[in-house]
Design a protein around this motif. Structure first.
Motif, PDB file in Angstrom:
ATOM      1  N   TYR A 494      -7.851 -37.914 -12.813  1.00 51.52           N
ATOM      2  CA  TYR A 494      -8.796 -36.903 -12.340  1.00 51.52           C
ATOM      3  C   TYR A 494      -9.054 -37.094 -10.855  1.00 51.52           C
ATOM      4  CZ  TYR A 494     -12.307 -40.647 -12.592  1.00 51.52           C
ATOM      5  OH  TYR A 494     -13.002 -41.815 -12.409  1.00 51.52           O
ATOM      6  N   SER A 512     -15.226 -23.560 -12.518  1.00 49.54           N
ATOM      7  CA  SER A 512     -14.467 -24.247 -11.463  1.00 49.54           C
ATOM      8  C   SER A 512     -14.982 -23.899 -10.076  1.00 49.54           C
ATOM      9  CB  SER A 512     -12.986 -23.897 -11.576  1.00 49.54           C
ATOM     10  OG  SER A 512     -12.809 -22.485 -11.515  1.00 49.54           O
ATOM     11  N   ALA A 528      -9.009 -26.103  -9.730  1.00 51.13           N
ATOM     12  CA  ALA A 528      -8.071 -25.543 -10.704  1.00 51.13           C
ATOM     13  C   ALA A 528      -8.623 -25.640 -12.118  1.00 51.13           C
ATOM     14  CB  ALA A 528      -6.729 -26.263 -10.619  1.00 51.13           C
ATOM     15  N   GLU A 529      -9.492 -26.647 -12.347  1.00 44.88           N
ATOM     16  CA  GLU A 529     -10.088 -26.877 -13.657  1.00 44.88           C
ATOM     17  C   GLU A 529     -11.602 -26.861 -13.527  1.00 44.88           C
ATOM     18  OE1 GLU A 529      -8.340 -27.062 -16.373  1.00 44.88           O
ATOM     19  OE2 GLU A 529      -6.367 -27.108 -15.400  1.00 44.88           O
ATOM     20  N   GLN A 543     -13.033 -33.243 -11.554  1.00 46.96           N
ATOM     21  CA  GLN A 543     -12.054 -32.246 -11.992  1.00 46.96           C
ATOM     22  C   GLN A 543     -10.902 -32.985 -12.681  1.00 46.96           C
ATOM     23  OE1 GLN A 543      -9.115 -28.704 -10.281  1.00 46.96           O
ATOM     24  NE2 GLN A 543     -10.334 -29.884  -8.836  1.00 46.96           N
ATOM     25  N   GLY A 545      -7.256 -33.567 -14.532  1.00 52.28           N
ATOM     26  CA  GLY A 545      -5.914 -33.040 -14.288  1.00 52.28           C
ATOM     27  C   GLY A 545      -5.201 -33.772 -13.172  1.00 52.28           C
ATOM     28  N   THR A 548      -3.637 -30.541  -9.475  1.00 56.70           N
ATOM     29  CA  THR A 548      -4.793 -29.677  -9.271  1.00 56.70           C
ATOM     30  C   THR A 548      -4.948 -29.323  -7.798  1.00 56.70           C
ATOM     31  OG1 THR A 548      -6.220 -31.624  -9.059  1.00 56.70           O
ATOM     32  CG2 THR A 548      -6.061 -30.625 -11.246  1.00 56.70           C
ATOM     33  N   ARG A 579       1.121 -24.515 -11.280  1.00 57.40           N
ATOM     34  CA  ARG A 579       1.019 -25.956 -11.491  1.00 57.40           C
ATOM     35  C   ARG A 579       2.374 -26.645 -11.433  1.00 57.40           C
ATOM     36  NH1 ARG A 579      -3.561 -27.916 -13.417  1.00 57.40           N
ATOM     37  NH2 ARG A 579      -4.039 -25.923 -14.414  1.00 57.40           N
TER      38      ARG A 579
END
Length: 651
Positions: A494, A512, A528-529, A543, A545, A548, A579
Motif C-alpha cells: 500500500y 478515492s 486509484a483506490e 491507499q 494496491g 496505483t 493499471r
C-alpha cells in the motif's frame, strides 16, 4: 597425440583443478578468519554524555562574565572518544578558542589542546573510529575544523597525525576548495535539507569569520549565499519545506521546527533569538550579512515557477571527472551517499581497505564483501547487480526540482526522480499549506512502529514513485513489485499520505477523493483506490494496491472561488488509468496531463523537458559551471564571480 600423452595431460589437468580448489578453499578460509576478527567501534557512547559546548559559547558570545567552564567536559570527552558527530561539537569549541580563548582556565586549555591534537580529522589519518566523515555536511565540518585548529596552532605537532598545524591547514584547504567548487558547479547534494543545511552554515560561518585566506573566505561566503537563495526560494511564508535529498519526518510534515534551526524566524521573521546551537555563530558574525535580495525573494507573494538542478546522477560521475578513487572523487561519490551501487562499489571497497574503515559501524556490512576472490575477479559490481541491496537507495542523485509558489501554498516535486528505485531519505513530492503544515504521500519502507532511522514509515520510500508536476498539479505513479528484493527489509502493498485532518478547517474524505481547506488554501488528493483512515489516526490516508496513482491539485479562494466549488470542479475532472500499462491521464482547468511510468510527462500533447538548468527562475538564470551568477529582485541584487573572487551586494 599419443594415448600416454593424453592421459598425462588429463592427470595434470585433474591435479591442477584440485590444486586450484585447495588454493581457493585456503584463501576463503584465511579471508573468513581475517574478516571474523574485525572489530566494530561504537558510534555513540554507552551512557549519555552531557554536551554543553553550545550553551557555553552562547553565554560567552552574549557577554556573561561568570560562566561554568565545567560545561566543556562532556564535549571534550565526546570528541576525545571520536564518537559520530564529534565534528558537530567542534563548531562552537572553535569559536570559543578564537573569540574567548584567553578566558579559558589553564587546566581546561590543556585538556582542550590534548583532545584537538590527538583527533583524527580525516579518513586518511592514523586511527579507526565510527565517525561519519563522508556525507556532504560532514565533509565541510571536518575540513573547516582541521583548517581552523591548524591555523590556531601552526607550529604544534599534532600527536595523532604527526603533522604540524600549518600542514593541517594546507591539507584541509585543498578539501575546502574542492567542496566549495562542487557546490558552486552542481549545487548541494543534500538539496533543500532543513536538517543538513544547518551543519553547512555552521562550518562555512566559522571559515568566514576566522580563516586568514582570502579565497577560502570569499568562496565560503558565495556558497553560503547559494544556500540562502535555496532557503528563500523554497520557503513558504518562512516554512522551509521542499522536495529534498535528505529529509526526516519533521522536515516532510512541516511542523513549526521546520525553520532551519530557528534562523529563518530570526533573520526574516520576528527576530527572536534562536538560542544556543551550531549556527549561533551566524547570529554573532560581523563578517557575513545575508544579502537583502534573498529577503525580497523570501517574502515574494506573487505566483512563480522555480526550476533548479541540484547534484549529479551516478551515471555522470565519470564524465564529470569524479569516477576514480582519488580524494576529490570519493568526496563526490560518498558525498552522494553512493556506496553499494554497481558503478561505485569497487571504489568504496578500495577506499575502505586503504583507510582501515571496516571497523566503522556505518561501513561494517562491507566486511561480507572483503574476499580476495571477489576482488581478483572484479565481481563486486556483479554481486551488487544481482543482490540489488536496499542500500542503493541511500545514494542521493540529481534532483531536477520544480516549485510552484503562491501566497497561499507551494507545490514541489523532484521531477521524474529515479522511479521504482529504493529511497532512503529522499522527499520527492509535497505541498505546503501556506506556512501551517505540509502534506505528502509515500510508499512506506516499513510498517509503523518498526524501529529504523531511515527508511521507515514516514521517512524515505520503499519504492519511489514516478512523480511529475506542472504548476498546481502533480501526478505520481507507484509501481510496486510483486516480490521484495533479496535484501529488502519489507515490501508493503500500500501507499499512504500524511494528511493531518485536525489541522484543516474543513475536510472531506470520500471514496478515492480527499479534500482539505485551511484558511484560503485548498488541496485535493485523488487515488486509484478508495482511501482508508486507519483506526486511531487522523493524519493518515492509506491507499491499498501495488499499481496505483496519486493526483494532487492545489487551489485557493482567489482562483477557485468557494471550497465547495473547488470540490465540485475536481470531482468532475476526467481521469483515465490503465493499471497494466501504468498510464494516467488527468484533465483539469483546460489542461490535459499524461504520464506513463518511466516515460515522458506530456501536457497538452507536448513533452515536458524536466532536465533543468542549474538555475531557472525569475530571480536567477544560469547553467552548471558558470563562472558568474547574478540574483536580482525588487531593485536588490547580488553578483558573484567565483574564480575572480568578486562578490558585490546591492541593497
Amino acid at each position: 597425440m599419443g594415448k600416454k600423452h593424453r592421459i598425462f595431460l588429463l592427470r595434470v589437468g585433474k591435479y591442477g583443478l584440485l590444486l586450484l580448489a585447495v588454493f581457493l578453499a585456503i584463501t576463503f578460509l584465511l579471508d573468513y578468519l581475517r574478516i571474523s576478527r574485525y572489530e566494530i567501534l561504537p558510534v555513540r557512547p554507552e551512557k549519555e554524555i552531557n554536551l554543553q559546548i553550545n550553551e557555553l559559547y552562547y553565554q560567552l558570545a552574549n557577554g556573561e562574565e561568570a560562566v561554568d567552564w565545567e560545561q566543556l567536559e562532556g564535549g571534550l570527552e565526546y570528541i576525545r572518544n571520536e564518537y559520530d558527530c564529534a565534528d558537530f561539537r567542534l563548531v562552537n569549541l572553535i569559536r570559543i578558542l578564537y573569540e574567548g580563548g584567553d578566558r579559558i582556565p589553564d587546566s581546561y586549555r590543556k585538556q582542550t589542546q590534548e583532545v584537538l591534537f590527538d583527533f583524527r580529522y580525516w579518513w586518511d589519518e592514523p586511527g579507526e573510529n565510527s565517525m561519519c566523515y563522508w556525507s556532504e555536511n560532514h565533509q565541510i565540518l571536518f575540513a573547516s575544523a582541521e583548517y581552523l585548529i591548524g591555523q590556531k596552532y601552526p607550529d604544534r605537532i599534532f600527536s595523532n597525525s604527526g603533522l604540524t598545524g600549518r600542514q593541517h591547514v594546507n591539507k584541509a584547504r585543498e578539501r575546502i576548495l574542492d567542496w566549495l567548487e562542487m557546490r558552486w558547479n552542481y549545487g548541494f547534494t543534500e538539496f533543500y535539507s532543513g536538517t543538513y543545511y544547518v551543519e553547512d552554515i555552521a562550518a562555512l560561518v566559522n571559515l568566514i569569520d576566522f580563516a586568514r585566506d582570502e579565497a577560502v573566505v570569499i568562496k565560503s561566503k558565495m556558497i553560503l549565499d547559494l544556500l540562502f537563495y535555496d532557503m528563500a526560494s523554497q520557503s513558504s511564508q518562512m516554512l522551509f519545506v521542499s522536495t529534498s535529498g535528505r529529509a526526516y519526518e519533521g522536515n516532510r510534515k512541516g511542523n513549526r521546527s521546520s525553520t532551519l534551526g530557528r534562523l529563518i524566524n530570526y533573520f526574516w521573521g520576528a527576530g527572536e533569538d534562536p538560542g544556543p546551537g551550531m549556527t549561533y555563530g551566524l547570529v554573532k558574525s560581523s563578517n557575513y550579512t545575508i544579502p537583502a535580495v534573498f529577503f525580497e525573494i523570501a517574502k515574494d507573494s506573487s505566483v512563480q515557477v522555480i526550476k533548479q538542478s541540484n547534484g549529479l546522477d551516478i551515471s555522470e560521475l565519470d564524465s564529470e571527472g569524479f569516477g576514480g578513487t582519488d580524494n576529490r572523487s570519493m568526496m563526490m561519490q560518498w558525498g552522494m551517499e553512493a556506496f553499494t551501487n554497481p558503478e561505485v562499489i569497487r571504489n568504496s571497497l578500495h577506499h575502505i581497505r586503504k583507510y582501515r574503515m571496516f571497523s566503522n559501524d556505518f561501513l561494517a556490512d562491507f566486511q561480507t564483501l572483503d574476499f580476495s576472490l571477489l576482488k581478483w575477479l572484479r565481481l563486486e559490481p556483479l554481486v551488487s547487480r544481482i543482490l540489488k541491496p536496499q542500500s542503493d537507495g541511500v545514494a542521493i542523485q540529481k534532483g531536477n526540482t520544480y516549485t510552484y509558489r503562491t501566497s497561499d501554498y507551494s507545490l514541489f516535486t523532484a521531477q521524474g526522480y529515479h522511479p521504482g528505485t529504493y529511497g532512503d531519505q529522499q522527499h520527492v513530492f509535497g505541498m505546503n499549506i501556506r506556512n501551517h503544515f505540509s502534506i505528502f504521500h509515500t510508499h512506506p519502507a516499513l510498517e509503523k512502529g518498526v524501529p529504523n532511522q531511515s527508511p521507515n514509515y514516514w521517512v524515505g520510500y520503499g519504492r519511489i514513485p514516478h512523480s511529475v508536476q506542472d504548476e498546481n498539479v502533480n501526478l505520481s505513479l507507484y509501481a510496486l513489485p510483486e516480490k521484495k528484493g533479496w535484501m529488502e527489509m519489507d515490501l508493503l502493498g500500500y501507499t499512504h499520505a500524511y494528511f493531518p485532518m485536525n489541522e484543516f478547517d474543513s475536510v472531506l474524505v470520500e471514496g478515492s477523493y480527499a479534500f482539505g481547506k485551511k484558511g484560503e488554501t485548498y488541496c485535493a488528493l485523488i487515488g486509484a483506490e478508495p482511501f482508508q483512515v486507519p483506526e486511531g489516526t487522523r493524519d493518515n490516508l492509506v491507499q491499498n494496491g501495488k499499481r496505483t496513482y496519486w493526483i494532487t491539485e492545489a487551489g485557493a479562494a482567489a482562483t477557485d472561488d468557494s471550497f465547495a466549488a473547488f470540490v465540485q470542479r475536481i470531482r468532475s475532472n476526467p481521469i483515465v488509468f490503465d493499471r497494466e500499462t501504468l498510464s494516467l491521464t488527468y484533465q483539469s482547468n483546460g489542461k490535459r496531463y499524461a504520464l506513463v511510468f518511466g516515460q515522458d510527462f506530456v501536457v497538452d500533447g507536448k513533452v515536458v523537458d524536466t532536465n533543468y538548468r542549474r538555475y531557472d527562475s525569475p530571480y536567477v538564470q544560469g547553467d552548471r559551471k558558470d563562472q558568474t551568477r547574478t540574483f536580482e529582485f525588487n531593485d536588490k541584487s547580488l553578483f558573484l564571480d567565483f574564480e575572480g573572487l568578486v562578490r558585490e551586494v546591492r541593497d
